[in-house]
Design a protein around this motif. Structure first.
Motif, PDB file in Angstrom:
ATOM      1  N   ALA A 114     -22.167 -12.888  -2.338  1.00  0.00           N
ATOM      2  CA  ALA A 114     -21.952 -13.598  -1.656  1.00  0.00           C
ATOM      3  C   ALA A 114     -20.869 -14.448  -1.563  1.00  0.00           C
ATOM      4  O   ALA A 114     -19.694 -14.451  -1.866  1.00  0.00           O
ATOM      5  N   VAL A 115     -21.041 -15.658  -2.605  1.00  0.00           N
ATOM      6  CA  VAL A 115     -20.637 -16.669  -3.087  1.00  0.00           C
ATOM      7  C   VAL A 115     -19.663 -16.566  -4.070  1.00  0.00           C
ATOM      8  O   VAL A 115     -18.570 -16.861  -3.684  1.00  0.00           O
ATOM      9  N   PHE A 116     -19.788 -15.691  -5.427  1.00  0.00           N
ATOM     10  CA  PHE A 116     -19.558 -15.210  -6.484  1.00  0.00           C
ATOM     11  C   PHE A 116     -17.333 -14.041  -5.438  1.00  0.00           C
ATOM     12  O   PHE A 116     -16.811 -14.549  -5.807  1.00  0.00           O
ATOM     13  N   VAL A 117     -17.597 -13.038  -4.907  1.00  0.00           N
ATOM     14  CA  VAL A 117     -16.697 -12.534  -3.953  1.00  0.00           C
ATOM     15  C   VAL A 117     -16.125 -13.705  -3.089  1.00  0.00           C
ATOM     16  O   VAL A 117     -14.843 -13.118  -3.324  1.00  0.00           O
ATOM     17  N   LYS A 118     -16.737 -14.275  -2.530  1.00  0.00           N
ATOM     18  CA  LYS A 118     -16.064 -15.574  -1.974  1.00  0.00           C
ATOM     19  C   LYS A 118     -14.749 -16.654  -2.750  1.00  0.00           C
ATOM     20  O   LYS A 118     -13.501 -16.640  -2.040  1.00  0.00           O
ATOM     21  N   GLN A 119     -15.531 -16.538  -4.233  1.00  0.00           N
ATOM     22  CA  GLN A 119     -14.612 -17.183  -4.901  1.00  0.00           C
ATOM     23  C   GLN A 119     -13.481 -16.640  -4.931  1.00  0.00           C
ATOM     24  O   GLN A 119     -12.441 -16.765  -6.461  1.00  0.00           O
ATOM     25  N   ASN A 120     -13.551 -15.457  -5.645  1.00  0.00           N
ATOM     26  CA  ASN A 120     -13.286 -14.275  -6.186  1.00  0.00           C
ATOM     27  C   ASN A 120     -12.672 -13.326  -5.226  1.00  0.00           C
ATOM     28  O   ASN A 120     -13.719 -11.525  -5.510  1.00  0.00           O
ATOM     29  N   PRO A 121     -11.247 -12.896  -4.622  1.00  0.00           N
ATOM     30  CA  PRO A 121     -11.321 -11.970  -4.268  1.00  0.00           C
ATOM     31  C   PRO A 121     -11.031 -11.148  -4.436  1.00  0.00           C
ATOM     32  O   PRO A 121     -10.822  -9.821  -4.126  1.00  0.00           O
ATOM     33  N   PRO A 154     -25.434 -20.865  -7.625  1.00  0.00           N
ATOM     34  CA  PRO A 154     -25.124 -20.897  -6.079  1.00  0.00           C
ATOM     35  C   PRO A 154     -25.500 -19.307  -5.560  1.00  0.00           C
ATOM     36  O   PRO A 154     -25.467 -18.173  -5.946  1.00  0.00           O
ATOM     37  N   PRO A 155     -25.864 -19.433  -4.451  1.00  0.00           N
ATOM     38  CA  PRO A 155     -25.914 -21.182  -3.819  1.00  0.00           C
ATOM     39  C   PRO A 155     -27.157 -21.759  -3.906  1.00  0.00           C
ATOM     40  O   PRO A 155     -27.378 -22.770  -2.447  1.00  0.00           O
ATOM     41  N   PHE A 156     -27.873 -21.031  -5.048  1.00  0.00           N
ATOM     42  CA  PHE A 156     -29.494 -22.079  -4.767  1.00  0.00           C
ATOM     43  C   PHE A 156     -29.299 -23.173  -5.421  1.00  0.00           C
ATOM     44  O   PHE A 156     -30.115 -24.362  -5.338  1.00  0.00           O
ATOM     45  N   ILE A 182     -24.303  -5.828  -5.956  1.00  0.00           N
ATOM     46  CA  ILE A 182     -23.619  -5.305  -7.278  1.00  0.00           C
ATOM     47  C   ILE A 182     -22.607  -5.291  -7.056  1.00  0.00           C
ATOM     48  O   ILE A 182     -21.737  -5.423  -5.929  1.00  0.00           O
ATOM     49  N   ILE A 183     -22.391  -6.534  -7.819  1.00  0.00           N
ATOM     50  CA  ILE A 183     -20.476  -6.953  -7.778  1.00  0.00           C
ATOM     51  C   ILE A 183     -19.606  -5.619  -9.050  1.00  0.00           C
ATOM     52  O   ILE A 183     -20.126  -5.787 -10.502  1.00  0.00           O
ATOM     53  N   CYS A 184     -18.096  -6.005  -8.254  1.00  0.00           N
ATOM     54  CA  CYS A 184     -17.643  -4.916  -9.254  1.00  0.00           C
ATOM     55  C   CYS A 184     -15.985  -5.247  -8.664  1.00  0.00           C
ATOM     56  O   CYS A 184     -16.129  -6.460  -7.503  1.00  0.00           O
ATOM     57  N   GLU A 186     -26.182 -23.855   5.719  1.00  0.00           N
ATOM     58  CA  GLU A 186     -25.806 -25.155   5.619  1.00  0.00           C
ATOM     59  C   GLU A 186     -25.001 -24.422   3.685  1.00  0.00           C
ATOM     60  O   GLU A 186     -23.636 -24.309   3.437  1.00  0.00           O
ATOM     61  N   HIS A 187     -26.063 -23.252   2.996  1.00  0.00           N
ATOM     62  CA  HIS A 187     -25.224 -22.831   2.205  1.00  0.00           C
ATOM     63  C   HIS A 187     -25.242 -21.598   1.699  1.00  0.00           C
ATOM     64  O   HIS A 187     -23.646 -20.236   0.672  1.00  0.00           O
ATOM     65  N   LEU A 188     -25.247 -20.353   3.173  1.00  0.00           N
ATOM     66  CA  LEU A 188     -25.122 -19.313   3.060  1.00  0.00           C
ATOM     67  C   LEU A 188     -23.895 -19.444   4.340  1.00  0.00           C
ATOM     68  O   LEU A 188     -23.847 -18.201   4.352  1.00  0.00           O
ATOM     69  N   GLY A 189     -23.533 -19.288   5.368  1.00  0.00           N
ATOM     70  CA  GLY A 189     -23.179 -19.909   6.687  1.00  0.00           C
ATOM     71  C   GLY A 189     -24.041 -19.252   7.723  1.00  0.00           C
ATOM     72  O   GLY A 189     -25.359 -18.160   7.902  1.00  0.00           O
ATOM     73  N   GLU A 190     -23.557 -19.422   8.776  1.00  0.00           N
ATOM     74  CA  GLU A 190     -24.495 -18.959  10.318  1.00  0.00           C
ATOM     75  C   GLU A 190     -24.792 -17.461  10.017  1.00  0.00           C
ATOM     76  O   GLU A 190     -26.005 -17.113  10.740  1.00  0.00           O
TER      77      GLU A 190
END
Length: 280
Positions: free
Chosen positions: A201-208, A53-55, A133-135, A258-262
């Motif tokens: 960005a999607v993963f971080v939004k789902q995992n605060p 996601p978001p692809f 990088i996500i951490c 639609e998938h990333l936001g404005e």
């Protein structure tokens, strides 16, 4: 009592038999002709890996696919007069599946690396990803160098694995899917992971409890996303024209919003305007 046959009755019988054989023969030819034409140019088997996601991902509670690539595939298929059928698999299986003829096309955030270009054809890029990088929140791994001496992961078969391995001192872990990388970051088995920034960005939004850091680096051709086709495909230029149409008529912009936001879409489009590679 045996029935007596006349010459007239014998000729009538033979004529009837020959007519029946001709009808059977014609029917057989029609069946073979119909079989040969069945499905010609109708179905487009699109190979994807639905864990990006978001692809591309599976819509929660359904068996339906959703994402940027899914919407692009539907738009292109409509323009090409095709019926879309998605086939889902591990990312590393995409190219072999296309080569074997079990799929007609790959629309799945795949990069046109030199190695892949030897065995399949690609359209011009339609997306120019930034890396992130996500951490865990507060860990502060905001550069690749800060991951030295740490375990960091990425999805098997992606260019992100290659990027991590290019930095000496990082203990690189390859996992089957990106959600598994996220899970290992959350449970502490990995210090961080490397992803496409829009996916991050999607993963971080789902995992605060997680944070992301954009990695400042030029976008190379091998980092972009393009559509893969069998070697020598006649559809490559048609798809290039349609992708250009999507950029100019605003259709790609709508899909990204639609998938990333404005806001994210505006930032992405502003960044790509500065890229020479995006002007190809």
């Amino acid at each position: 009592m045996m029935k007596k046959f006349t010459m007239k009755s014998i000729f009538a019988f033979l004529a009837t038999a020959m007519l029946a054989m001709m009808l059977v023969g014609c029917g057989g030819e029609k069946k073979e002709e119909a079989k040969a034409d069945a499905g010609k140019g109708e179905k487009w088997i699109v190979a994807i890996n639905s864990t990006f996601p978001p692809f591309e991902s599976v819509k929660e509670g359904t068996k339906d696919y959703q994402g940027i690539d899914i919407d692009i595939a539907h738009y292109l298929a409509k323009k090409m007069n095709k019926q879309v059928e998605f086939t889902d698999m591990k990312f590393a299986s995409l190219v072999p599946t296309l080569q074997s003829g079990r799929a007609n096309i790959i629309i799945s955030a795949i990069s046109p690396t030199e190695e892949r270009m030897k065995v399949v054809d690609f359209t011009k890029p339609y997306y120019f990803p930034m890396k992130a990088i996500i951490c865990k929140k507060g860990a502060g791994f905001d550069t690749m160098d800060k991951l030295k001496g740490q375990k960091a992961g990425a999805s098997m078969g992606t260019t992100f694995v290659k990027d991590l391995k290019a930095v000496p001192g990082i203990d690189v872990v390859e996992l089957d899917t990106t959600p598994l990388v996220i899970q290992d970051i959350k449970n502490g088995r990995l210090a961080g992971g490397l992803f496409d920034s829009s996916q991050a960005a999607v993963f971080v939004k789902q995992n605060p409890e997680l944070e992301l850091h954009i990695v400042e680096a030029p976008v190379l051709m091998g980092d972009t996303f393009a559509i893969a086709l069998p070697k020598g495909s006649k559809d490559t230029e048609k798809l290039n024209a349609l992708l250009k149409e999507m950029r100019t008529n605003g259709e790609l912009h709508k899909i990204l919003v639609e998938h990333l936001g404005e806001d994210a879409t505006k930032q992405y489009e502003a960044a790509t305007e500065k890229l020479d590679i995006a002007k190809l």
